[in-house]
Enzyme design. Structure first.
Site, mmCIF file in Angstrom:
data_model
loop_
_atom_site.group_PDB
_atom_site.id
_atom_site.type_symbol
_atom_site.label_atom_id
_atom_site.label_comp_id
_atom_site.label_asym_id
_atom_site.label_seq_id
_atom_site.Cartn_x
_atom_site.Cartn_y
_atom_site.Cartn_z
ATOM 1 N N SER A 110 0.829 -1.202 0.000
ATOM 2 C CA SER A 110 0.000 0.000 0.000
ATOM 3 C C SER A 110 0.865 1.254 0.000
ATOM 4 C CB SER A 110 -0.948 -0.030 1.193
ATOM 5 O OG SER A 110 -0.224 -0.262 2.374
ATOM 6 N N CYS A 111 0.183 2.386 -0.074
ATOM 7 C CA CYS A 111 0.824 3.698 -0.127
ATOM 8 C C CYS A 111 1.901 3.823 0.947
ATOM 9 C CB CYS A 111 -0.241 4.773 0.074
ATOM 10 S SG CYS A 111 0.397 6.444 0.150
ATOM 11 N N PRO A 112 3.082 4.308 0.663
ATOM 12 C CA PRO A 112 3.536 4.921 -0.592
ATOM 13 C C PRO A 112 4.284 3.953 -1.512
ATOM 14 C CG PRO A 112 5.189 5.310 1.073
ATOM 15 C CD PRO A 112 4.132 4.434 1.710
#
Lengths: 81, 190
Positions: free
Chosen positions: A17-19
């Site tokens: 997931s982000c980033p």
């Protein structure tokens, strides 16, 4: 079926997931040569907007195509310089 | 230097003028470089050391570095714990004062509740494959983010400079932070 761009390399960031999708894409692009196309396979739905924003704001890359599948988001990024 | 032809005197004049022009171009180029859109700069001031508040500066910093921005994160007060090799592994989440916690504050204030809230958050981070704080620090340093540790708070908290991750810049203070902020396109206090 529309054809996908010819790819030089594939980056698998499924589950991340982000980033991470953006950061790993950037790192993979750095290792490629001008004209190469990177295929990025992600499961993070935020990657659709994030990779687009990153490609627009970063010199030397061009987002060729994004494909939204079932829970999988594929991005094609060309290194242009 | 010959003076027997008109061209040579013109050359001489041009050389001086050329030199002045060159200097002016250098000066202008360096001022353009500071405002160049391709070379954006971001400075974040990280003041919090809880597990939840350690994420935003590191996520933004590593992502900005992926945009080829120049990034400085100045860590001060509890933000220092993010860079502290030992403390960074044990950042806590507070159960008190967070209305989103599934328990009243009176219960959350009991001993052990912070540890429980932290465990719950760590499990979520693990289940969700979210990057850990350590991974984000490594990633940021790898990508050239400058992680700074405020010298005044290092002394205040009695930390030793070698307790921080390799690559962390110490010996900096408010003036350094302000200088970076003044040069930045994006400035954030977290």
């Amino acid at each position: 079926m529309s054809s996908e761009p010819d790819t030089t390399e594939t980056l698998d960031v499924k589950g991340q997931s982000c980033p991470m999708p953006v950061v790993k894409t950037k790192q993979a692009i750095d290792d490629l040569d001008a004209g190469d196309v990177l295929e990025v396979v992600a499961t993070d739905s935020g990657s659709m907007s994030d990779i687009q924003g990153w490609a627009e704001g970063t010199a030397g890359v061009e987002l060729l195509k994004q494909v939204e599948g079932d829970d999988v988001y594929t991005h094609y990024v060309e290194k242009t310089e | 230097m010959s003076t027997d032809s008109p061209t040579s005197s013109t050359d001489e004049f041009d050389a001086a003028e050329l030199q002045a022009l060159r200097e002016r171009v250098d000066e202008l180029e360096s001022s353009v470089a500071e405002t160049d859109d391709d070379g954006k700069k971001m400075t974040i001031i990280a003041t919090k050391g809880t597990l939840d508040m350690a994420y935003p500066p590191l996520i933004l910093a590593s992502t900005a570095a992926a945009f080829d921005w120049e990034v400085v994160v100045f860590h001060t007060f509890w933000g220092l714990d993010i860079l502290h090799e030992e403390n960074a592994k044990n950042l806590k989440l507070s159960a008190v004062g967070n209305p989103n916690m599934p328990m009243p504050n009176a219960l959350a204030a009991l001993p052990g509740m912070d540890a429980m809230a932290t465990k719950m958050m760590e499990k979520k981070i693990d289940d969700n494959d979210t990057a850990t704080i350590e991974e984000l620090i490594d990633l940021s340093i790898d990508q050239g983010v400058e992680l700074q540790a405020c010298q005044m708070t290092i002394d205040l908290m009695d930390y030793d400079e070698d307790e921080f991750y390799d690559g962390v810049v110490t010996g900096v203070g408010a003036a350094t932070a302000l200088q970076h902020m003044a040069e930045s396109d994006v400035q954030l206090l977290i």
